[in-house]
Scaffold this motif. Structure first.
Motif, PDB file in Angstrom:
ATOM      1  N   LEU A   1      41.886  32.881  45.707  1.00 42.02           N
ATOM      2  CA  LEU A   1      41.775  34.114  46.484  1.00 42.02           C
ATOM      3  C   LEU A   1      40.675  33.998  47.540  1.00 42.02           C
ATOM      4  O   LEU A   1      40.785  34.565  48.629  1.00 42.02           O
ATOM      5  CB  LEU A   1      41.496  35.303  45.558  1.00 42.02           C
ATOM      6  N   ALA A   2      39.627  33.250  47.213  1.00 45.25           N
ATOM      7  CA  ALA A   2      38.525  33.067  48.165  1.00 45.25           C
ATOM      8  C   ALA A   2      38.979  32.291  49.399  1.00 45.25           C
ATOM      9  O   ALA A   2      38.433  32.482  50.491  1.00 45.25           O
ATOM     10  CB  ALA A   2      37.368  32.340  47.485  1.00 45.25           C
ATOM     11  N   ASP A   3      39.963  31.415  49.242  1.00 44.56           N
ATOM     12  CA  ASP A   3      40.499  30.671  50.382  1.00 44.56           C
ATOM     13  C   ASP A   3      41.480  31.514  51.199  1.00 44.56           C
ATOM     14  O   ASP A   3      41.811  31.171  52.332  1.00 44.56           O
ATOM     15  CB  ASP A   3      41.224  29.406  49.901  1.00 44.56           C
ATOM     16  N   LEU A   4      41.941  32.625  50.589  1.00 42.83           N
ATOM     17  CA  LEU A   4      42.968  33.428  51.249  1.00 42.83           C
ATOM     18  C   LEU A   4      42.452  34.738  51.820  1.00 42.83           C
ATOM     19  O   LEU A   4      43.069  35.301  52.724  1.00 42.83           O
ATOM     20  CB  LEU A   4      44.098  33.743  50.247  1.00 42.83           C
ATOM     21  N   SER A   5      41.346  35.267  51.285  1.00 43.31           N
ATOM     22  CA  SER A   5      40.905  36.593  51.705  1.00 43.31           C
ATOM     23  C   SER A   5      39.378  36.674  51.808  1.00 43.31           C
ATOM     24  O   SER A   5      38.690  35.655  51.747  1.00 43.31           O
ATOM     25  CB  SER A   5      41.436  37.652  50.723  1.00 43.31           C
ATOM     26  N   ASN A   6      38.855  37.904  51.928  1.00 42.82           N
ATOM     27  CA  ASN A   6      37.444  38.161  52.181  1.00 42.82           C
ATOM     28  C   ASN A   6      36.584  37.829  50.951  1.00 42.82           C
ATOM     29  O   ASN A   6      36.661  38.504  49.916  1.00 42.82           O
ATOM     30  CB  ASN A   6      37.272  39.641  52.561  1.00 42.82           C
ATOM     31  N   ARG A   7      35.761  36.803  51.069  1.00 43.45           N
ATOM     32  CA  ARG A   7      34.940  36.367  49.930  1.00 43.45           C
ATOM     33  C   ARG A   7      33.878  37.403  49.554  1.00 43.45           C
ATOM     34  O   ARG A   7      33.506  37.532  48.400  1.00 43.45           O
ATOM     35  CB  ARG A   7      34.263  35.035  50.254  1.00 43.45           C
ATOM     36  N   LYS A   8      33.373  38.096  50.538  1.00 36.27           N
ATOM     37  CA  LYS A   8      32.322  39.096  50.305  1.00 36.27           C
ATOM     38  C   LYS A   8      32.850  40.237  49.433  1.00 36.27           C
ATOM     39  O   LYS A   8      32.199  40.647  48.460  1.00 36.27           O
ATOM     40  CB  LYS A   8      31.814  39.621  51.643  1.00 36.27           C
ATOM     41  N   VAL A   9      34.041  40.736  49.751  1.00 32.31           N
ATOM     42  CA  VAL A   9      34.649  41.808  48.971  1.00 32.31           C
ATOM     43  C   VAL A   9      34.972  41.315  47.559  1.00 32.31           C
ATOM     44  O   VAL A   9      34.753  42.022  46.561  1.00 32.31           O
ATOM     45  CB  VAL A   9      35.930  42.320  49.661  1.00 32.31           C
ATOM     46  N   LEU A  10      35.477  40.095  47.452  1.00 31.14           N
ATOM     47  CA  LEU A  10      35.798  39.524  46.142  1.00 31.14           C
ATOM     48  C   LEU A  10      34.544  39.404  45.273  1.00 31.14           C
ATOM     49  O   LEU A  10      34.579  39.659  44.063  1.00 31.14           O
ATOM     50  CB  LEU A  10      36.448  38.150  46.313  1.00 31.14           C
ATOM     51  N   LEU A  11      33.445  39.014  45.881  1.00 28.46           N
ATOM     52  CA  LEU A  11      32.197  38.874  45.163  1.00 28.46           C
ATOM     53  C   LEU A  11      31.739  40.217  44.599  1.00 28.46           C
ATOM     54  O   LEU A  11      31.332  40.324  43.430  1.00 28.46           O
ATOM     55  CB  LEU A  11      31.130  38.294  46.097  1.00 28.46           C
ATOM     56  N   GLN A  12      31.819  41.256  45.421  1.00 31.64           N
ATOM     57  CA  GLN A  12      31.420  42.589  44.968  1.00 31.64           C
ATOM     58  C   GLN A  12      32.362  43.118  43.893  1.00 31.64           C
ATOM     59  O   GLN A  12      31.935  43.745  42.918  1.00 31.64           O
ATOM     60  CB  GLN A  12      31.387  43.546  46.163  1.00 31.64           C
ATOM     61  N   LEU A  13      33.666  42.834  44.035  1.00 27.88           N
ATOM     62  CA  LEU A  13      34.645  43.275  43.047  1.00 27.88           C
ATOM     63  C   LEU A  13      34.397  42.624  41.688  1.00 27.88           C
ATOM     64  O   LEU A  13      34.432  43.289  40.641  1.00 27.88           O
ATOM     65  CB  LEU A  13      36.060  42.945  43.536  1.00 27.88           C
ATOM     66  N   SER A  14      34.138  41.321  41.692  1.00 25.27           N
ATOM     67  CA  SER A  14      33.883  40.620  40.430  1.00 25.27           C
ATOM     68  C   SER A  14      32.627  41.156  39.751  1.00 25.27           C
ATOM     69  O   SER A  14      32.563  41.268  38.519  1.00 25.27           O
ATOM     70  CB  SER A  14      33.759  39.111  40.676  1.00 25.27           C
ATOM     71  N   LEU A  15      31.646  41.516  40.543  1.00 21.18           N
ATOM     72  CA  LEU A  15      30.397  42.059  40.007  1.00 21.18           C
ATOM     73  C   LEU A  15      30.640  43.424  39.358  1.00 21.18           C
ATOM     74  O   LEU A  15      30.129  43.714  38.265  1.00 21.18           O
ATOM     75  CB  LEU A  15      29.371  42.175  41.129  1.00 21.18           C
TER      76      LEU A  15
END
Length: 551
Positions: A66-80
Motif C-alpha cells: 500500500l505504501a508503494d501505491l498510496s499516501n505513506r503519511k496517511v497510512l502511517l497515521q492510520l496504523s498508529l
C-alpha cells in the motif's frame, strides 16, 4: 535535506515508533501477572504473544505494498490509530479471549509502523547516511524497550496491570499531530492502483492455519490427528494458490521476482533466524526472570536491561561506523557470530546461575542482534530499485516476523512440554513439599493443579525451588534449540554481495534513473535517425547503398 530538516521530518516518525515499542514492551514483564489474573494457561500466554506477531506478520507486506501505491503519511497515521485504540480496549479485557483479540488489532497497527518507518526513512535519507540516523531510532528503542518493562512492572506492582495498556494514549496523540505537521514526503505521481485482494486473503489463510497448527498441536489435538492433517493441507493449498496468484496479478503483495535478487533472497533467510532470536528471547527471558528466578514484574524489567543495552548501544555504534566508512559486511558477520554465541550460552543457564554470567550472555545476544537486525533492511533497500523499496523493506520485516511468530509458537510448545516432563520427574518431591505445608499445602496444590501459570515469587520456598528449577531448565532448553538457527544467519550474511552503499535518497535515485532512461531513449532515437539518414543518402547517390553492389 539538511540535518535539521531530516530531524524535523523524523520527529513524528520517531514518536510513532516510541508509541509502538512502549505499548508492546510495557506489558512484557507483566504478562505472567496478567495471565494469572485472567486465569490463563501456558497456551494462552503463548497466544497473547503469537496473536500480535501473527497479525504483524500478515499485515506487514500488505502495508508495504500500500505504501508503494498510496499516501505513506496517511497510512502511517492510520496504523498508529489502529494500534493505540486496540491497546486502550485491551486494558478492559475480562478474559484471555478478549485480550488476544485486541492483541490481533495491535499487531495490524504494528505491521504498518514496522513497514512504513523503514520505507519513509528510505524516502528522505540515503543508505550511506541512514546508518547514523539509526542512532536516533536506537535512542527511541532504548527508551521504549528498557523503559517500557520498568514502567510496566512498576504500574503492575503499584497500581494495576490494566493501566499498562492506557499509558501510550497521550504519546499517540502527540505522534499523530507531529507526523501531520513535520513529515513532508516527496509527491508521488498519480497512477491507476490495483489491490491484490486474492493474495491478501490467501496469504492470511495460509500463514494463519500454519501458525494455529503449530501453536495448538499436541495440546488441543494430536499431531497425527485428522484435524492436524486438515490444517496442514489447508495451509499448503492456500500458500500454493497464493504463489500462483502472485505470479499472475499486476500488483502482487510479495513480487516473487524479488527472489531473483541475491541480496534480497539471502537477507530473507537471515531475517527468519533473527526473528526467532529477537522475539523468542524477549518472550522467554521474561518467563525465566519471573518463573525461574522468582522476580516480580518490576525486577524482571530491570534484569533484562543487559540484553537491551547490548542491542541499543551496539546498534547505534555500528550504524555510525557504517555511515562513516561505508563498510557493512564485517560488522554484520561479527553480529551473526555474537548472536550464535549468545543463544548457545543462554542455553547453558539454570535457575541458580550467577546473574552476572546471565547478564553477559544477554549482552552478547543483544549486541549480535543490534549489528544485524536493522542493517538487513538497509542493505536490501540499497540493492533494489527505487520502485521496489516498499515491498522489499516490508518483505524483510514480514519474514522476520514470520520467523519470530513460528519460533515463539514452536518454542512455546516445546517449553510447555519440557516443564511438564521436568515437574513430572520431581512429582514425589513436589508432593512431599506440599504435604509438609499442612493446610496451606491444599491451597498451593489446588493452584498448581489448575494448570495456570503460577505466581512463583509468592510460593513457599520448598515448592518455589522445584518450580524455579523446572522453568529454568525449560527456558535453557528452548535457547539451546534456537541456537543452531543462527548458523543460517551466519551463512546468509557471509554470502551476501558486498555492494557499495548509495549516497542518494529514494527520490534522488528515481530522478537519476529517469534521467538515465531519457538519455538512453535519446541515444537510441539518434541512432535510428542517423541510420535512416544514411539509408536516404545511399538511395539518392549513384554507386552508394544496397543497390550499388548489384550494379
Amino acid at each position: 535535506m539538511t540535518h535539521r530538516q531530516v530531524l524535523q521530518s523524523l520527529t513524528g516518525l520517531l514518536m510513532g515508533m516510541f508509541v509502538s515499542i512502549l505499548a508492546g514492551t510495557v506489558v512484557s514483564t507483566s504478562l505472567p501477572v496478567i495471565l494469572s489474573d485472567l486465569k490463563g494457561d501456558q497456551t494462552a500466554y503463548t497466544w497473547v504473544i503469537t496473536a500480535t506477531l501473527l497479525a504483524t506478520t500478515i499485515s506487514t507486506p500488505i502495508w508495504g505494498k500500500l505504501a508503494d501505491l498510496s499516501n505513506r503519511k496517511v497510512l502511517l497515521q492510520l496504523s498508529l490509530v489502529i494500534f493505540v485504540v486496540a491497546s486502550a480496549i485491551a486494558g478492559f479485557s475480562q478474559d484471555t479471549s478478549m485480550l488476544i483479540t485486541m492483541r490481533v488489532f495491535q499487531g495490524l497497527g504494528a505491521g504498518g509502523l514496522t513497514a512504513l518507518s523503514q520505507i519513509v526513512m528510505a524516502d528522505i535519507i540515503s543508505p550511506r547516511e541512514r546508518g547514523k540516523y539509526m542512532g536516533l531510532f536506537g535512542a527511541v528503542m532504548a527508551l521504549g524497550t528498557v523503559g517500557g518493562p520498568l514502567i510496566g512492572g512498576f504500574i503492575t506492582d503499584s497500581i494495576n496491570w490494566r493501566w499498562n495498556f492506557f499509558i501510550a494514549l497521550p504519546f499517540a496523540a502527540i505522534a499523530i499531530i507531529l507526523i501531520q505537521k513535520t513529515l513532508h514526503l516527496p509527491t508521488k505521481a498519480k497512477r491507476k492502483v490495483s489491490i491484490d485482494y486474492a493474495g491478501i486473503v490467501l496469504l492470511t489463510a495460509g500463514v494463519s492455519l500454519l501458525l494455529i497448527w503449530v501453536s495448538l498441536g499436541g495440546k488441543q489435538f494430536d499431531w497425527a490427528s485428522s484435524t492436524s492433517i486438515m490444517m496442514v493441507l489447508g495451509s499448503a493449498v492456500a500458500l500454493i494458490a497464493f504463489i500462483i496468484v502472485e505470479l499472475k496479478v499486476s500488483e502482487p503483495i510479495i513480487p516473487l521476482s524479488m527472489f531473483k535478487n541475491r541480496t534480497f533472497t539471502l537477507a530473507v533467510f537471515a531475517s527468519i533466524s533473527v526473528g526467532v532470536s529477537m522475539f523468542g528471547t524477549s518472550v522467554f527471558l521474561a518467563q525465566y526472570m519471573q518463573l525461574a528466578r522468582g522476580a516480580n514484574a518490576t525486577q524482571s524489567g530491570l534484569m533484562t536491561i543487559p540484553m537491551m543495552a547490548g542491542l541499543l548501544i551496539v546498534s547505534t555504534v555500528a550504524g555510525a561506523l557504517i555511515s562513516k566508512h561505508g563498510k557493512w559486511k564485517a560488522i554484520m558477520v561479527t553480529g551473526s557470530l555474537l548472536q550464535l554465541a549468545g543463544l548457545y550460552l543462554l542455553g547453558t543457564i539454570h535457575f541458580d546461575t550467577n546473574f552476572v554470567l546471565v547478564s553477559v550472555y544477554m549482552f552478547l545476544l543483544g549486541a549480535g542482534l543490534g549489528m544485524v537486525m536493522q542493517n538487513l533492511v538497509l542493505i536490501v533497500q540499497n540493492a533494489v530499485t527505487p520502485a521496489e523499496i516498499g515491498v522489499a523493506s516490508s518483505g524483510i520485516a514480514f519474514f522476520r516476523s514470520l520467523g519470530g511468530t513460528v519460533g515463539v509458537s514452536v518454542l512455546g510448545a516445546l517449553m510447555a512440554t519440557k516443564v511438564v516432563d521436568l515437574l513430572g520427574a520431581r512429582a514425589a518431591d513436589m508432593q512431599a513439599a506440599i504435604a509438609a505445608l499442612g493446610e496451606k499445602g491444599k491451597e498451593v496444590g489446588a493452584a498448581l493443579a489448575s494448570g495456570n501459570i503460577p505466581s512463583v515469587h509468592s510460593l513457599p520456598d520448598s515448592v518455589r525451588t522445584i518450580i524455579e528449577s523446572a522453568y529454568g531448565d525449560a527456558v535453557a532448553h528452548v535457547f539451546m534449540i534456537a541456537a543452531p538457527l543462527s548458523i543460517l544467519t551466519i551463512l546468509a550474511i557471509v554470502f551476501l554481495p558486498n555492494l557499495e552503499l548509495s549516497n542518494q535518497t529514494r527520490h534522488q535515485r528515481e530522478e537519476t534513473d529517469a534521467a538515465a532512461a531519457l538519455t538512453a531513449e535519446g541515444s537510441e532515437a539518434t541512432e535510428i535517425l542517423m541510420a535512416d539518414a544514411e539509408a536516404a543518402v545511399g538511395a539518392s547517390t549513384p554507386g552508394v547503398g544496397p543497390e550499388a553492389g548489384r550494379r
